[in-house]
Enzyme design. Structure first.
Site, short mmCIF file in Angstrom:
data_model
loop_
_atom_site.label_atom_id
_atom_site.label_comp_id
_atom_site.label_asym_id
_atom_site.label_seq_id
_atom_site.Cartn_x
_atom_site.Cartn_y
_atom_site.Cartn_z
N GLY A 167 0.81 -1.22 0.00
CA GLY A 167 0.00 0.00 0.00
C GLY A 167 0.84 1.26 0.00
CB CYS A 168 -0.35 4.72 0.40
SG CYS A 168 -1.67 4.66 -0.83
CG PHE A 169 3.15 1.66 4.49
CD1 PHE A 169 4.26 0.82 4.40
CD2 PHE A 169 1.91 1.08 4.74
CE1 PHE A 169 4.13 -0.56 4.55
CE2 PHE A 169 1.77 -0.29 4.89
CZ PHE A 169 2.89 -1.11 4.80
CB ALA A 170 5.19 0.15 0.08
CG PHE A 377 1.33 9.18 5.76
CD1 PHE A 377 2.01 9.20 6.97
CD2 PHE A 377 1.35 10.32 4.97
CE1 PHE A 377 2.70 10.34 7.37
CE2 PHE A 377 2.02 11.46 5.35
CZ PHE A 377 2.70 11.47 6.57
#
Length: 401
Positions: A167-170, A377
């Site tokens: 997801g978006c934190f990666a 995040f």
């Protein structure tokens, strides 16, 4: 039998690099299909055959108007969606059609970004020792890392790591992993690739699931690649950013704030309204833990690379920390021109920052500042924090061909 002439400690010392991991090149790529946000509500409700849902369409228009996104890039075209109507429903079996797209297109888009990074780096591909590939979509075996290795003609012995469904934190995760690989393997050159295609998450509107529509208003496709290595040979390599420290944490009381579930209908996306509040409430703690060892307490004196999950997150972080608007300039530019590309976003922002810094005549790749922070995040709610150090800009440096 002869006794060993070296100790384990001596071997370990020889294996480790001397200096910090450093970003040595950046490349980005998008699909050719560009979607302008002002036109998207009409297109979206027409292609999903939902034009009768007039009130919902007005809500979606407001979401798009408030998104601060000007345009996005998407692999999915109107023609493909017309041929696969189940992908246009809110909940209809469509995973096979989605998989057929992403298992091919995710590594292909990643290849385009990797080619640019390798070209800027200027060294033979045979010097790449490690590959870290990250995508939220298209789980397959062998994975996108294997496919990219073949596409690029990397050595069969390259050490690969495949990261799916983060997801978006990666974008922060891959830099943290690349830092550890580069600093613990002397001479290592790590190719990092984040490639994201929204074909797994696209779906029609639902009056009972407005959070899904938020994703439809924000997400775009893109891939970014970086070369990371320690102890760069500055005769032939150009450092861009040093990776000084990196950490990951789960925010308190955030369970269920952002969820994604892979089902027959594709990857469903669920979002709680208080995500911006959860992030802004905890952002100062993350900053203090990262910068207290450096004696930095003025967060306007550092450069900022923050995952642009949406304008509300950026607005609330700015307000909480008292940031000047200029600090998020590169972040907001990427949100405006590409939308939320999940893990690839922060690497796009690094690219924008080093280019803009050079164009504006700044002294360093970090908008003239020495120190900076990169935030990811995403689901969990998980936060990645990377402390960066910029490098001085020399004539012609920091801008790719």
């Amino acid at each position: 039998m002869a006794a060993a002439t070296v100790t384990v400690e001596e071997v370990r010392k020889a294996q480790r690099a001397t200096g910090p991991a450093t970003v040595l090149a950046i490349g980005t790529a998008t699909p050719a299909n560009c979607v302008h946000q002002a036109d998207y509500p009409d297109y979206y409700f027409r292609i999903t055959k939902s034009e009768h849902m007039t009130e919902l369409k007005e809500k979606f228009k407001r979401m798009c108007d408030k998104s601060q996104i000007r345009k996005r890039y998407m692999h999915l075209t109107e023609e493909y969606l017309a041929e696969n109507p189940n992908m246009c429903a809110y909940m209809a079996p469509s995973l096979d059609a989605r998989q057929d797209i992403v298992v091919v297109e995710v590594p292909k888009l990643g290849k385009a970004a990797a080619h640019k990074a390798i070209k800027e780096w200027g060294q033979p591909k045979s010097k790449i020792t490690h590959l870290v590939f990250c995508t939220t979509s298209g789980v397959d075996m062998p994975g996108a890392d294997y496919q990219l290795t073949k596409m690029l003609g990397l050595r069969p012995s390259v050490n690969r790591l495949m990261m799916y469904q983060q997801g978006c934190f990666a974008g922060g995760t891959v830099l943290r992993v690349a830092k550890d690989l580069a600093e613990n393997n002397r001479g290592a050159r790590v190719l990092v690739v984040c490639s994201e295609i929204t074909a797994v998450t696209f779906r029609g509107p639902s009056e009972s699931h407005l959070d899904s529509m938020v994703g439809q208003a924000l997400f775009g496709d893109g891939a970014a690649a970086v070369i990371v290595g320690a102890d760069p040979d500055e005769r032939v390599e150009r450092p861009l950013f040093q990776l000084v420290s990196a950490s990951q944490t789960i925010l308190p009381d955030s369970e269920g704030a952002i969820d994604g579930h892979l089902r027959e209908v594709g990857l469903t996306f669920h979002l709680l309204k208080d995500v911006p509040g959860l992030i802004s409430k905890n952002i100062e703690r993350s900053l203090e833990e990262a910068f207290k060892p450096l004696g930095i307490t003025d967060y306007n004196s550092i450069f900022w690379v923050a995952h642009p999950g949406g304008p509300a997150i950026l607005d609330q972080v700015e307000a909480k920390v008292g940031l000047e608007k200029e600090r998020m300039r590169a972040t907001r530019h990427v949100l405006s021109e590409y939308g939320n590309m999940s893990s690839a976003c922060v690497l796009f922002i690094l690219d924008e920052m080093r280019k803009r810094s050079a164009e504006d005549g700044q002294a360093t790749t970090g908008e003239g500042f020495d120190w900076g922070v990169l935030f990811g995040f995403g689901p969990g709610l998980t936060v990645e924090t990377v402390v960066l150090h910029s490098v001085p800009i020399t004539t012609g440096a920091a801008i790719t061909a």
